[in-house]
Enzyme design. Structure first.
Site, PDB file in Angstrom:
ATOM      1  N   ASP A  59     -15.816  31.928   3.095  1.00  0.00           N
ATOM      2  CA  ASP A  59     -16.871  31.071   2.920  1.00  0.00           C
ATOM      3  C   ASP A  59     -16.035  29.598   2.425  1.00  0.00           C
ATOM      4  O   ASP A  59     -15.810  29.398   1.371  1.00  0.00           O
ATOM      5  CB  ASP A  59     -18.046  31.227   1.877  1.00  0.00           C
ATOM      6  CG  ASP A  59     -19.159  30.520   2.097  1.00  0.00           C
ATOM      7  OD1 ASP A  59     -19.321  29.517   2.872  1.00  0.00           O
ATOM      8  OD2 ASP A  59     -20.240  30.861   1.324  1.00  0.00           O
ATOM      9  N   ASP A  60     -16.063  28.557   3.256  1.00  0.00           N
ATOM     10  CA  ASP A  60     -15.323  27.325   2.889  1.00  0.00           C
ATOM     11  C   ASP A  60     -13.799  27.365   2.780  1.00  0.00           C
ATOM     12  O   ASP A  60     -13.246  26.565   2.086  1.00  0.00           O
ATOM     13  CB  ASP A  60     -15.969  26.556   1.884  1.00  0.00           C
ATOM     14  CG  ASP A  60     -17.338  26.014   2.195  1.00  0.00           C
ATOM     15  OD1 ASP A  60     -18.000  26.339   3.142  1.00  0.00           O
ATOM     16  OD2 ASP A  60     -18.100  25.554   1.421  1.00  0.00           O
ATOM     17  N   CYS A  91     -22.072  25.902   6.957  1.00  0.00           N
ATOM     18  CA  CYS A  91     -22.140  27.016   7.102  1.00  0.00           C
ATOM     19  C   CYS A  91     -23.131  27.696   8.122  1.00  0.00           C
ATOM     20  O   CYS A  91     -22.780  28.402   8.800  1.00  0.00           O
ATOM     21  CB  CYS A  91     -22.356  27.599   5.570  1.00  0.00           C
ATOM     22  SG  CYS A  91     -21.332  27.250   4.356  1.00  0.00           S
ATOM     23  N   HIS A 100     -27.655  33.727   5.223  1.00  0.00           N
ATOM     24  CA  HIS A 100     -27.748  32.123   5.469  1.00  0.00           C
ATOM     25  C   HIS A 100     -28.149  31.714   6.971  1.00  0.00           C
ATOM     26  O   HIS A 100     -27.876  30.751   7.366  1.00  0.00           O
ATOM     27  CB  HIS A 100     -26.450  31.518   5.166  1.00  0.00           C
ATOM     28  CG  HIS A 100     -26.384  29.955   4.728  1.00  0.00           C
ATOM     29  ND1 HIS A 100     -25.366  29.068   5.013  1.00  0.00           N
ATOM     30  CD2 HIS A 100     -27.426  29.633   3.865  1.00  0.00           C
ATOM     31  CE1 HIS A 100     -25.851  28.114   4.509  1.00  0.00           C
ATOM     32  NE2 HIS A 100     -27.000  28.054   3.699  1.00  0.00           N
ATOM     33  N   HIS A 156     -16.473  29.122  -1.651  1.00  0.00           N
ATOM     34  CA  HIS A 156     -17.491  28.122  -1.789  1.00  0.00           C
ATOM     35  C   HIS A 156     -17.744  27.959  -3.257  1.00  0.00           C
ATOM     36  O   HIS A 156     -17.805  28.725  -4.059  1.00  0.00           O
ATOM     37  CB  HIS A 156     -18.746  28.889  -0.892  1.00  0.00           C
ATOM     38  CG  HIS A 156     -19.739  28.090  -0.589  1.00  0.00           C
ATOM     39  ND1 HIS A 156     -20.824  27.152  -1.779  1.00  0.00           N
ATOM     40  CD2 HIS A 156     -20.221  27.285   0.589  1.00  0.00           C
ATOM     41  CE1 HIS A 156     -21.466  26.416  -1.021  1.00  0.00           C
ATOM     42  NE2 HIS A 156     -21.332  26.468   0.223  1.00  0.00           N
ATOM     43  N   ASP A 179     -15.748  30.246   7.785  1.00  0.00           N
ATOM     44  CA  ASP A 179     -16.899  29.640   8.644  1.00  0.00           C
ATOM     45  C   ASP A 179     -16.718  28.100   8.950  1.00  0.00           C
ATOM     46  O   ASP A 179     -17.270  27.642   9.833  1.00  0.00           O
ATOM     47  CB  ASP A 179     -18.057  29.963   7.706  1.00  0.00           C
ATOM     48  CG  ASP A 179     -18.289  29.254   6.395  1.00  0.00           C
ATOM     49  OD1 ASP A 179     -17.363  28.850   5.719  1.00  0.00           O
ATOM     50  OD2 ASP A 179     -19.448  29.184   6.122  1.00  0.00           O
ATOM     51  N   ASN A 180     -15.928  27.151   8.164  1.00  0.00           N
ATOM     52  CA  ASN A 180     -15.663  26.014   8.539  1.00  0.00           C
ATOM     53  C   ASN A 180     -14.523  25.687   7.247  1.00  0.00           C
ATOM     54  O   ASN A 180     -14.070  26.532   6.975  1.00  0.00           O
ATOM     55  CB  ASN A 180     -16.761  25.050   8.098  1.00  0.00           C
ATOM     56  CG  ASN A 180     -17.507  25.547   6.891  1.00  0.00           C
ATOM     57  OD1 ASN A 180     -18.755  25.812   6.902  1.00  0.00           O
ATOM     58  ND2 ASN A 180     -17.144  25.232   5.686  1.00  0.00           N
ATOM     59  N   LYS A 195     -15.172  19.857   5.338  1.00  0.00           N
ATOM     60  CA  LYS A 195     -16.261  20.630   5.656  1.00  0.00           C
ATOM     61  C   LYS A 195     -17.375  19.228   5.953  1.00  0.00           C
ATOM     62  O   LYS A 195     -17.352  18.159   5.273  1.00  0.00           O
ATOM     63  CB  LYS A 195     -16.804  21.257   4.864  1.00  0.00           C
ATOM     64  CG  LYS A 195     -18.134  21.975   4.636  1.00  0.00           C
ATOM     65  CD  LYS A 195     -18.751  22.732   3.623  1.00  0.00           C
ATOM     66  CE  LYS A 195     -20.059  23.443   3.664  1.00  0.00           C
ATOM     67  NZ  LYS A 195     -20.389  24.165   2.526  1.00  0.00           N
TER      68      LYS A 195
END
Length: 303
Positions: free
Chosen positions: A34-35, A74, A131, A208, A266-267, A284
């Site tokens: 995540d991130d 996300c 999410h 994140h 995810d990004n 992001k």
């Protein structure tokens, strides 16, 4: 080469539809950070955070240096990944207000990877962040989107008291860190499901924000002066340890060579988070490289 990953994966069990019995399809272990920034792993050039377990996926398989997600945030990124379709085609191109608290979610008409794998005879499980819809509305939960088991960690809190929902039932695990709990849950699932192929989607919450670390866990990174980077480094190390537990369970249960492992973020990393997208521009929420070009590796030992 660029492609929408789920359709490539889903081509593998297609032999199950053949007239003659087909060999057992491979397990699919899908690990999502995540991130995580482009430069946050050892194999991506990171020098201040050891990531031996995540690095091993690339070293034992393939590292995609030109890997991209379809959105720089996300929820739309996950929607594109899990359906194999560009999320703009079904109106999920923005990060809904926290997405899992919004009054809606990913359209129920969209079929997910879990739906396809379940149709092919796979056991299916989701662990971690979702999410993709309001969990209070049953039609948007992971168990309504093809997953037989969902151990959902809501929000972004990473420290005790931890809360998860196992197929909707609330639990309070006593792990010291959320991704430690997710790694334990994933390892237990792999241990318990050896009789038929499975699709296991593990969506970690790291790195994140908020930048939260268990007491004493930052000591190995005391030499990093910048507080955000120090906390970020600690979180990435805990993520790596959770992945290590999962990979160890694969080996110990004799499933490593029949399991395709996918790992990516995810990004890209957010601006000022202590996570790095070096040498890419952007971050992001932007469509520059730093927002959509991600660390990405796959491994299928012996294949």
């Amino acid at each position: 080469m660029k492609y929408i990953l789920p359709f490539v994966l889903l081509g593998m069990p297609s032999a199950l539809d053949a007239a003659e019995p087909a060999p057992r399809g491979p397990n699919i272990l899908y690990l999502l950070a995540d991130d995580l920034g482009y430069a946050d792993l050892g194999v991506q050039g990171c020098a201040d955070v050891p990531t031996p377990n995540l690095d091993s996926i690339a070293n034992g398989g393939v590292r995609f240096t030109n890997g991209y997600v379809t959105a720089p945030a996300c929820s739309p990124s996950r929607a594109g990944m899990i359906t194999g379709r560009y999320q703009t085609r079904f109106g999920h191109e923005f990060n809904h207000p926290l997405a899992d608290r919004a009054p809606d979610g990913m359209p129920v008409e969209e079929k997910t990877m879990a739906d396809w794998f379940q149709d092919a005879g796979y056991a299916t499980a989701h662990i971690g962040k979702w999410h993709l819809g309001n969990p209070k509305l049953p039609q948007f939960t992971a168990t309504a989107r093809g997953f037989e088991l969902s151990v959902h960690s809501p929000g972004q809190n990473k420290l005790p008291p931890l809360i998860v929902f196992r197929n909707g039932e609330r639990e309070t695990p006593d792990d010291a860190y959320v991704d430690t709990a997710m790694g334990r849950e994933a390892a237990a699932y792999i241990e318990a499901n050896q009789s038929k192929p499975w699709f296991l989607y593990v969506a970690f919450l790291t790195p994140h924000v908020p930048l939260q670390t268990p007491p004493g866990s930052e000591e190995p990174f005391a030499g990093i002066a910048d507080e955000k980077r120090r906390k970020n480094a600690t979180m990435i190390s805990l993520l790596d340890a959770a992945v290590g537990r999962i990979l160890k369970t694969l080996r110990e249960t004799g499933q490593e060579e029949r399991t395709l492992i996918i790992f990516h973020s995810d990004n890209g990393a957010p601006f000022g988070s202590g996570s790095y997208n070096t040498p890419l521009r952007g971050y992001k929420s932007t469509l520059r490289e730093g927002g959509i070009r991600i660390p990405f590796a796959m491994q299928w030992k012996g294949t």
